[in-house]
Design an enzyme around this catalytic site. Structure first.
Site, PDB file in Angstrom:
ATOM      1  N   ARG A   1       0.874  -1.270   0.096  1.00 53.13           N
ATOM      2  CA  ARG A   1      -0.053   0.042   0.224  1.00 53.13           C
ATOM      3  C   ARG A   1       0.954   1.340   0.018  1.00 53.13           C
ATOM      4  NH1 ARG A   1      -3.144  -2.738   4.575  1.00 53.13           N
ATOM      5  NH2 ARG A   1      -1.506  -3.817   4.659  1.00 53.13           N
TER       6      ARG A   1
ATOM      7  N   GLU B   1       3.950  -7.915  13.154  1.00 55.51           N
ATOM      8  CA  GLU B   1       2.898  -7.982  14.199  1.00 55.51           C
ATOM      9  C   GLU B   1       2.379  -9.502  14.042  1.00 55.51           C
ATOM     10  OE1 GLU B   1      -0.205  -5.579  13.394  1.00 55.51           O
ATOM     11  OE2 GLU B   1      -1.169  -6.125  15.392  1.00 55.51           O
TER      12      GLU B   1
HETATM   13  P1  AMP Z   1       5.324  -3.069  11.343  1.00 54.07           P
HETATM   14  O1  AMP Z   1       6.122  -3.540  10.583  1.00 54.07           O
HETATM   15  O2  AMP Z   1       4.564  -4.005  12.442  1.00 54.07           O
HETATM   16  O3  AMP Z   1       5.056  -1.689  11.805  1.00 54.07           O
HETATM   17  O4  AMP Z   1       3.854  -3.380  10.177  1.00 54.07           O
HETATM   18  C1  AMP Z   1       3.875  -2.515   9.201  1.00 54.07           C
HETATM   19  C2  AMP Z   1       3.083  -3.277   7.777  1.00 54.07           C
HETATM   20  O5  AMP Z   1       2.524  -4.340   8.283  1.00 54.07           O
HETATM   21  C3  AMP Z   1       2.607  -2.005   7.156  1.00 54.07           C
HETATM   22  O6  AMP Z   1       3.076  -2.496   5.858  1.00 54.07           O
HETATM   23  C4  AMP Z   1       1.133  -2.596   7.232  1.00 54.07           C
HETATM   24  O7  AMP Z   1       0.589  -2.652   5.897  1.00 54.07           O
HETATM   25  C5  AMP Z   1       1.095  -3.969   7.850  1.00 54.07           C
HETATM   26  N1  AMP Z   1       0.401  -3.875   9.031  1.00 54.07           N
HETATM   27  C6  AMP Z   1       0.777  -4.425  10.060  1.00 54.07           C
HETATM   28  N2  AMP Z   1      -0.235  -4.543  11.050  1.00 54.07           N
HETATM   29  C7  AMP Z   1      -1.149  -4.134  10.540  1.00 54.07           C
HETATM   30  C8  AMP Z   1      -2.551  -3.904  10.944  1.00 54.07           C
HETATM   31  N3  AMP Z   1      -2.918  -4.113  12.211  1.00 54.07           N
HETATM   32  N4  AMP Z   1      -3.463  -3.312  10.076  1.00 54.07           N
HETATM   33  C9  AMP Z   1      -3.030  -3.167   8.725  1.00 54.07           C
HETATM   34  N5  AMP Z   1      -1.894  -3.267   8.364  1.00 54.07           N
HETATM   35  C10 AMP Z   1      -1.045  -3.634   9.146  1.00 54.07           C
END
Ligand code: AMP
Length: 188
Positions: free
Chosen positions: A76, A113
């Site tokens: 995205r 996550e």
């Molecule tokens: P992070 O590396 O944990 O900060 O995760 C960020 C990436 O994972 C981004 O590219 C988001 O698109 C996706 N992402 C992680 N958790 C979520 C969530 N709860 N809702 C939507 N996208 C998420």
């Protein structure tokens, strides 16, 4: 450092309201216990995409602090990053998941996550000293943005700012990003 949602100026309230009204959260996706934030309706709405682009572009700085390039993070971040780059009059670099790029400058693996992933930077697109604006949709644990930042910095460029639509503060993503300037439009 400013709190999420407070760094976009007083005349951006209407844009922020439009963005907030088009976000959708989906329980238990992609795995049980995860509350997934879906930007599909926001991106599909002309006014929503325009408002999001304005707000993210406003975090890029101006004058001598302007950015030279936008770096969008798969997937995205590609959509948002290209729109923001066009608004700023600069180009866009796609940081991709492993295995998509034919010529790779460097790669970084990190924990999500949910699960783990590897990001790759295309070869010969970032020049040393360039100021890059990193763009993605959601700041969760910060692992993705940290890995993308390390790739940018490893190429000799500077992370001028990291801009996201939504921050999930409970997951502590900002702490993973050190001193890099982080701008998020909304927090949930
Ligand atoms: P992070 O590396 O944990 O900060 O995760 C960020 C990436 O994972 C981004 O590219 C988001 O698109 C996706 N992402 C992680 N958790 C979520 C969530 N709860 N809702 C939507 N996208 C998420």
């Amino acid at each position: 450092m400013k709190a999420p949602g407070t760094d976009t100026g007083t005349d951006s309230g209407t844009d922020l309201g439009v963005v907030a009204g088009l976000l959708r959260d989906v329980p238990d996706f992609p795995t049980p216990g995860i509350r997934f934030w879906d930007l599909s309706a926001l991106l599909a709405d002309g006014a929503g995409l325009a408002a999001t682009t304005r707000l993210l572009a406003a975090s890029a700085g101006a004058g001598e602090h302007a950015v030279d390039v936008v770096v969008g993070i798969e997937a995205r971040g590609f959509l948002l990053g290209a729109a923001v780059a066009h608004a700023l009059g600069v180009g866009v670099v796609a940081v991709r998941k492993q295995g998509k790029l034919p010529v790779v400058a460097a790669r970084r693996s990190y924990e999500l996550e949910y699960g783990s992933a590897t990001l790759e930077l295309p070869a010969d697109v970032l020049r040393p000293g360039e100021r890059a604006l990193l763009v993605d949709d959601v700041l969760a644990t910060g692992g993705t943005a940290a890995a993308a930042s390390e790739l940018v910095e490893g190429a000799g460029a500077e992370v001028a700012a990291i801009s996201m639509v939504l921050e999930l503060p409970a997951l502590g993503g900002r702490a993973r990003l050190g001193d890099r300037p982080v701008h998020t439009l909304l927090a949930r």
